[in-house]
Design an enzyme around this catalytic site. Structure first.
Site, PDB file in Angstrom:
ATOM      1  N   GLU A 184      -3.068 -11.550  14.617  1.00 58.00           N
ATOM      2  CA  GLU A 184      -2.719 -10.148  14.484  1.00 58.00           C
ATOM      3  C   GLU A 184      -3.881  -9.263  14.923  1.00 58.00           C
ATOM      4  O   GLU A 184      -3.686  -8.155  15.413  1.00 58.00           O
ATOM      5  CB  GLU A 184      -2.328  -9.835  13.033  1.00 58.00           C
ATOM      6  CG  GLU A 184      -1.622  -8.495  12.863  1.00 58.00           C
ATOM      7  CD  GLU A 184      -0.980  -8.339  11.497  1.00 58.00           C
ATOM      8  OE1 GLU A 184       0.217  -8.650  11.368  1.00 58.00           O
ATOM      9  OE2 GLU A 184      -1.683  -7.923  10.550  1.00 58.00           O
ATOM     10  N   LYS A 205      10.308  -4.462  13.484  1.00 55.42           N
ATOM     11  CA  LYS A 205      10.678  -3.890  12.181  1.00 55.42           C
ATOM     12  C   LYS A 205      11.584  -2.680  12.360  1.00 55.42           C
ATOM     13  O   LYS A 205      12.577  -2.512  11.640  1.00 55.42           O
ATOM     14  CB  LYS A 205       9.418  -3.510  11.409  1.00 55.42           C
ATOM     15  CG  LYS A 205       8.599  -4.711  10.946  1.00 55.42           C
ATOM     16  CD  LYS A 205       7.179  -4.335  10.590  1.00 55.42           C
ATOM     17  CE  LYS A 205       7.100  -3.383   9.446  1.00 55.42           C
ATOM     18  NZ  LYS A 205       5.687  -3.129   9.044  1.00 55.42           N
ATOM     19  N   GLY A 261      -4.548  -4.906   5.994  1.00 52.35           N
ATOM     20  CA  GLY A 261      -3.877  -5.866   5.125  1.00 52.35           C
ATOM     21  C   GLY A 261      -4.446  -7.262   5.208  1.00 52.35           C
ATOM     22  O   GLY A 261      -4.643  -7.938   4.189  1.00 52.35           O
ATOM     23  N   ARG A 262      -4.757  -7.709   6.420  1.00 57.26           N
ATOM     24  CA  ARG A 262      -5.247  -9.080   6.587  1.00 57.26           C
ATOM     25  C   ARG A 262      -6.707  -9.229   6.167  1.00 57.26           C
ATOM     26  O   ARG A 262      -7.247 -10.336   6.193  1.00 57.26           O
ATOM     27  CB  ARG A 262      -5.048  -9.526   8.026  1.00 57.26           C
ATOM     28  CG  ARG A 262      -5.687  -8.626   9.073  1.00 57.26           C
ATOM     29  CD  ARG A 262      -5.176  -8.963  10.472  1.00 57.26           C
ATOM     30  NE  ARG A 262      -5.687  -8.082  11.508  1.00 57.26           N
ATOM     31  CZ  ARG A 262      -5.152  -6.907  11.820  1.00 57.26           C
ATOM     32  NH1 ARG A 262      -4.116  -6.458  11.134  1.00 57.26           N
ATOM     33  NH2 ARG A 262      -5.647  -6.174  12.805  1.00 57.26           N
ATOM     34  N   LYS A 277       0.826  -1.209   0.000  1.00 58.14           N
ATOM     35  CA  LYS A 277       0.000   0.000   0.000  1.00 58.14           C
ATOM     36  C   LYS A 277       0.857   1.254   0.000  1.00 58.14           C
ATOM     37  O   LYS A 277       0.624   2.191  -0.761  1.00 58.14           O
ATOM     38  CB  LYS A 277      -0.941  -0.006   1.199  1.00 58.14           C
ATOM     39  CG  LYS A 277      -1.890   1.189   1.223  1.00 58.14           C
ATOM     40  CD  LYS A 277      -2.669   1.290   2.539  1.00 58.14           C
ATOM     41  CE  LYS A 277      -3.637   0.173   2.736  1.00 58.14           C
ATOM     42  NZ  LYS A 277      -4.497   0.390   3.935  1.00 58.14           N
ATOM     43  N   GLU A 302      10.535  -5.644   3.257  1.00 62.49           N
ATOM     44  CA  GLU A 302      10.673  -6.949   2.622  1.00 62.49           C
ATOM     45  C   GLU A 302      10.202  -6.917   1.172  1.00 62.49           C
ATOM     46  O   GLU A 302      10.860  -7.439   0.267  1.00 62.49           O
ATOM     47  CB  GLU A 302       9.874  -8.006   3.399  1.00 62.49           C
ATOM     48  CG  GLU A 302      10.341  -8.223   4.828  1.00 62.49           C
ATOM     49  CD  GLU A 302       9.657  -7.307   5.827  1.00 62.49           C
ATOM     50  OE1 GLU A 302       9.715  -7.608   7.032  1.00 62.49           O
ATOM     51  OE2 GLU A 302       9.041  -6.295   5.415  1.00 62.49           O
ATOM     52  N   HIS A 314      -1.793 -38.216  11.103  1.00 60.33           N
ATOM     53  CA  HIS A 314      -0.545 -38.969  11.265  1.00 60.33           C
ATOM     54  C   HIS A 314       0.558 -38.098  11.845  1.00 60.33           C
ATOM     55  O   HIS A 314       1.740 -38.441  11.742  1.00 60.33           O
ATOM     56  CB  HIS A 314      -0.117 -39.543   9.911  1.00 60.33           C
ATOM     57  CG  HIS A 314      -1.047 -40.602   9.401  1.00 60.33           C
ATOM     58  ND1 HIS A 314      -0.827 -41.950   9.595  1.00 60.33           N
ATOM     59  CD2 HIS A 314      -2.218 -40.510   8.732  1.00 60.33           C
ATOM     60  CE1 HIS A 314      -1.820 -42.642   9.057  1.00 60.33           C
ATOM     61  NE2 HIS A 314      -2.679 -41.790   8.524  1.00 60.33           N
TER      62      HIS A 314
END
Length: 562
Positions: free
Chosen positions: A371, A526, A285-286, A213, A219, A402
């Site tokens: 979050e 960050k 964002g999420r 955005k 990153e 399993h």
């Protein structure tokens, strides 16, 4: 439009319902066998329909009295008031003074909504039309790279919500992806990620989508620059462009687009701002997979299927917004999660999709839920008064059976689990005469039955088991599960599932009085990474400024790297 709700959070622990739930929990002796025997209609009474999802809550550790008290709690914390404020566009994201309008991303275009003086519905429709038009250009071959070749691979570069949502949905809707198109996803700043994702690509047929955005995410921008360098080198090596500023500029213009609102930064990177797709500060964002963040998905599955995805989201929104609380699936599931966290000492929550295409769904939910609700202060800045949040985790069945089901079945901790399945698979294969999907879902049904009802010592003995092994083979039962069954994993059903968990998360946040839509907890690490980076690179003054442990670790890293 008011800038924020008129009232602050209710302290749930001071409500009458919280007191009732505390007493009910103290006296509760879960007995699913007995409850079902005494009430043959329990499964019917505690099953609900939400759009296409059949949701069976009957194997949860609740009585009618518990459910009634949970609904009373929802009333006392003013859940419906908070819900309606969200849908109306009030600034319920208090710490950022923003509306919370991910639900507006999937509103029908003929349902206007004005927030802060802006026609939100029209804005969404305009941006969606732009995304769809671009998607059609790529899908039809009209959009080409520098050599005139159509796009065959899209590489989505993003992180967090700009990655988890698109990759989850792409994997889930793989049968809908257009033949000849592939989407890859780069998120980790570990250089291995971008190196591996580009290693075998043809640069002349690759399109990169940089999703950020602010166009400033460390990153994402690092990976975007690495991808740009790879593109330049590869195209020059192939003789597709000249090794010049003009050649490099043309390469980026033809092979990069952006999802961002920072058009100046987009242009500085070399991307034409006309090829940037935006969204709004009222979309976290999420919660953004159904915004322009889903551009890679819209290209892969096409505008029609993407529109069906949005319709599924909206169907669940409407269920949440209009259904009475006693039949409202997101409300009930959210309240059940509160019951387990705050009254039954549960700390984790398993999501177990019996659908391989949903193998990234638990990872997606980790960001959505943890979050959102991993908070220790309420939305008015005061400390929380109860435990908040859950650790969400899971894997698709039958793989999990399993691996970790031992802990769920016979461990000492209560682990509520959501089992998700579809009746009609994308690939209805047979093993000789056997329907493999039927065999797969037999496990889905069997696991929730085993968790609920277990196996007693007498039942084990009746199987002829030696007495010294009986205790090891006893299953206590009374392990809570929710079963969600859908007709098929269509785009609409996927939208319904995602929206279901969005609203479950919201319900829990309201009970706990927290702002589920900010994420200040991700900021400190960050910021410190930027401060530490010079020390890692060799700056002795920066190294000396670190605490002893961090300094020693950095020094050791530098020795090993040398």
């Amino acid at each position: 439009m008011t800038s924020e709700p008129a009232r602050g959070p209710v302290d749930a622990t001071t409500t009458n319902a919280w007191g009732s739930l505390t007493e009910l929990s103290k006296n509760l002796r879960p007995d699913l066998r007995g409850w079902f025997a005494a009430d043959p209609a329990r499964a019917e009474r505690l099953s609900h329909q939400a759009a296409d999802l059949h949701v069976d809550l009957s194997k949860n550790l609740v009585t009618d009295e518990v459910l009634a008290s949970l609904l009373a709690l929802a009333d006392e914390v003013r859940l419906t008031e908070r819900r309606d404020a969200m849908f109306a566009g009030e600034h319920i994201n208090v710490t950022e003074d923003r509306a919370v309008l991910h639900t507006a991303l999937r509103r029908p275009s003929d349902e206007p909504l004005t927030v802060d003086g802006q026609d939100v519905t029209a804005d969404v429709a305009d941006e969606l039309a732009k995304v769809y038009a671009f998607a059609e250009k790529v899908r039809s071959g009209e959009w080409t790279g520098v050599t005139g070749e159509p796009v065959r691979t899209i590489v989505n570069i993003g992180i967090g919500g700009s990655d988890l949502g698109p990759v989850m949905a792409y994997e889930a809707l793989e049968p809908y992806v257009q033949d000849g198109l592939e989407v890859r996803f780069v998120s980790n700043i570990d250089p291995t990620d971008v190196a591996q994702k580009t290693a075998d690509l043809d640069p002349t047929t690759t399109l990169f989508i940089v999703a950020s955005k602010t166009f400033g995410t460390l990153e994402t921008l690092t990976n975007a620059r690495l991808a740009r360098d790879w593109l330049w080198r590869s195209l020059v090596a192939a003789g597709a462009v000249e090794d010049s500023d003009d050649g490099r500029s043309d390469a980026v213009a033809k092979h990069f687009v952006a999802v961002s609102t920072a058009l100046d930064k987009v242009a500085a990177f070399g991307i034409d701002p006309e090829n940037a797709f935006g969204f709004w500060d009222w979309v976290g964002g999420r919660y953004s997979v159904d915004s322009a963040i889903g551009t890679s998905l819209a290209i892969a599955i096409g505008p029609d299927a993407f529109a069906e995805l949005l319709a599924g989201f909206h169907a669940m929104d409407e269920h949440f917004r209009t259904t009475p609380l006693e039949n409202n699936v997101p409300v009930l599931m959210g309240l059940l999660n509160v019951w387990y966290v705050n009254f039954r000492d549960a700390h984790t929550h398993a999501v177990l999709p019996y659908a391989q295409q949903l193998h990234r769904f638990p990872a997606y939910l980790q960001q959505l839920t943890m979050e959102s609700n991993g908070k220790s202060v309420r939305w008015d800045g005061t400390p929380v008064t109860s435990d908040t949040g859950e650790v969400f985790w899971g894997e698709p069945g039958t793989n999990g059976q399993h691996a970790f089901y031992q802990l769920i079945h016979q461990g000492t901790r209560t682990i509520p689990a959501d089992f998700i399945a579809v009746a009609n698979p994308a690939y209805p294969l047979r093993d000789a005469e056997a329907d493999v999907h039927g065999l797969f879902l037999a496990n889905f049904f069997a696991q929730t039955k085993a968790l609920a009802f277990g196996k007693t010592a007498d039942e084990v003995r009746a199987e002829g088991v030696a007495e010294d092994l009986v205790s090891a083979k006893v299953f206590s039962g009374n392990r809570p599960t929710t079963s969600i069954l859908a007709p098929a994993l269509t785009p609409s059903v996927l939208g319904q599932l995602v929206a279901l968990y969005e609203h479950i998360t919201f319900v829990q946040g309201v009970v706990w009085g927290i702002d589920s839509f900010d994420q200040w907890g991700v900021e400190l690490g960050k910021k410190l990474a930027l401060e530490i980076a010079p020390a890692v690179a060799g700056d002795e003054a920066a190294l000396a400024a670190q605490d002893p442990s961090t300094a020693a670790l950095i020094a050791r890293y530098r020795e090993l790297r040398a």
